[in-house]
Motif scaffolding. Structure first.
Motif, PDB file in Angstrom:
ATOM      1  N   THR A  94      71.480  53.249  51.391  1.00  0.00           N
ATOM      2  CA  THR A  94      71.607  52.077  52.263  1.00  0.00           C
ATOM      3  C   THR A  94      70.224  51.622  52.732  1.00  0.00           C
ATOM      4  N   ALA A  99      74.801  48.779  43.279  1.00  0.00           N
ATOM      5  CA  ALA A  99      73.928  47.772  43.901  1.00  0.00           C
ATOM      6  C   ALA A  99      72.449  48.126  43.663  1.00  0.00           C
ATOM      7  N   ASN A 127      75.686  43.067  52.371  1.00  0.00           N
ATOM      8  CA  ASN A 127      77.081  42.885  52.757  1.00  0.00           C
ATOM      9  C   ASN A 127      77.977  43.770  51.894  1.00  0.00           C
ATOM     10  N   VAL A 128      78.424  44.861  52.487  1.00  0.00           N
ATOM     11  CA  VAL A 128      79.361  45.733  51.787  1.00  0.00           C
ATOM     12  C   VAL A 128      80.727  45.038  51.838  1.00  0.00           C
ATOM     13  N   TRP A 141      79.596  51.942  45.134  1.00  0.00           N
ATOM     14  CA  TRP A 141      79.160  50.555  45.337  1.00  0.00           C
ATOM     15  C   TRP A 141      77.646  50.520  45.530  1.00  0.00           C
ATOM     16  N   LEU A 142      77.129  51.461  46.332  1.00  0.00           N
ATOM     17  CA  LEU A 142      75.684  51.527  46.578  1.00  0.00           C
ATOM     18  C   LEU A 142      74.923  51.867  45.295  1.00  0.00           C
ATOM     19  N   ILE A 152      85.905  48.008  51.217  1.00  0.00           N
ATOM     20  CA  ILE A 152      85.307  49.323  50.930  1.00  0.00           C
ATOM     21  C   ILE A 152      85.177  50.117  52.223  1.00  0.00           C
ATOM     22  N   HIS A 186      82.320  53.541  48.667  1.00  0.00           N
ATOM     23  CA  HIS A 186      81.048  53.093  49.265  1.00  0.00           C
ATOM     24  C   HIS A 186      79.876  53.679  48.475  1.00  0.00           C
ATOM     25  N   LEU A 238      83.631  52.528  54.634  1.00  0.00           N
ATOM     26  CA  LEU A 238      82.263  53.027  54.808  1.00  0.00           C
ATOM     27  C   LEU A 238      82.272  54.551  54.883  1.00  0.00           C
TER      28      LEU A 238
END
Ligand SMILES: [Zn+2]
Length: 246
Positions: A80, A243, A224-225, A239-240, A229, A236, A231
């Motif tokens: 993050t 990204a 913007n998550v 997704w990270l 999803i 999560h 956290l």
């Protein structure tokens, strides 16, 4: 409840298959050799399928259980922070230590100035030496006073760059890897002892919520998550990962 690993499953499957196969081999009540062979083949295929399913359902060493390990949760923190780093890197935004101090000053006192020694809010305006004075206890202080970077105003760019480096590397490291002080010293042109101390200091600060004060200074981009999803969950995490790859 302890989580089962792929190895546990494979051992359990092997044990059951061996026991079952031994039972069939020992029984001579009408089963033909051909039938027993086909049964063995079928059982081996089943075991292979089970192992394939377990491997397919784990990526990057991360368990597909809905609850992540503490190492995975820490990695979410680093990933993050990494996504929040400025475009073009820290130097593009803060080219020298003066601009770093100015920025730290703005971030630290976002909710109003207070004295780091006595907490009083009666503070005289910044002097020409860029320090404040507490009217209650007469303490002179700058933005870095009583922080992780106490007295480091002239070297604050080194702190910013070192923190950026730690974040980027921790975001891509597995829980088994660490940043070596020898490597860190070479990357930042520091003496070994200085590098070791700075690495420990910054890692401790960055592990605080939002990356601590240094994290709030350099991790200012917005991400913007997607709202669906959860956290801190495995979705999560992945997704990270994606990204960061993008
Ligand atoms: Zn004071």
């Amino acid at each position: 409840m302890p989580q089962r690993s792929a190895h546990d499953d494979a051992c359990a499957a092997k044990y059951l298959l061996r026991a079952f196969a031994a039972q069939i081999s020992n029984s001579q009540d009408g089963l033909t050799a051909d039938f027993r062979r086909k049964l063995h083949e079928g059982l081996l295929f089943g075991m292979a399928l089970l192992l394939f399913w377990r491997v397919k359902n784990s990526r990057n060493g991360v368990s597909m259980q809905s609850v992540l390990s503490k190492h995975d949760i820490e990695r979410i923190h680093w990933m993050t922070l990494s996504l929040l780093l400025p475009e073009g890197g820290v130097t593009a935004k803060y080219p020298d230590s003066d601009s770093c101090v100015e920025h730290l000053d703005a971030v630290r006192w976002q909710l109003g100035l207070y004295c780091p020694r006595c907490d009083a809010r009666d503070i005289a305006p910044k002097s020409s030496r860029k320090t404040y004075r507490c009217r209650k206890c007469a303490y002179h202080f700058s933005a870095t006073a009583q922080t992780f970077a106490h007295g480091a105003n002239r070297n604050l760019l080194t702190y910013f760059l070192a923190a950026e480096d730690i974040i980027k590397r921790k975001a891509t490291m597995s829980s088994f890897e660490t940043i070596a002080a020898h490597d860190f010293k070479d990357r930042h042109g520091l003496a070994y002892e200085t590098a070791r101390r700075l690495l420990k200091l910054l890692k401790g600060e960055l592990l605080l919520e939002d990356g601590g004060l240094i994290g709030r200074c350099i991790c200012s981009k917005e991400i913007n998550v997607p709202p669906d999803i959860e956290l801190g969950g495995r979705d999560h995490f992945f997704w990270l990962l994606e990204a960061l790859d993008a």
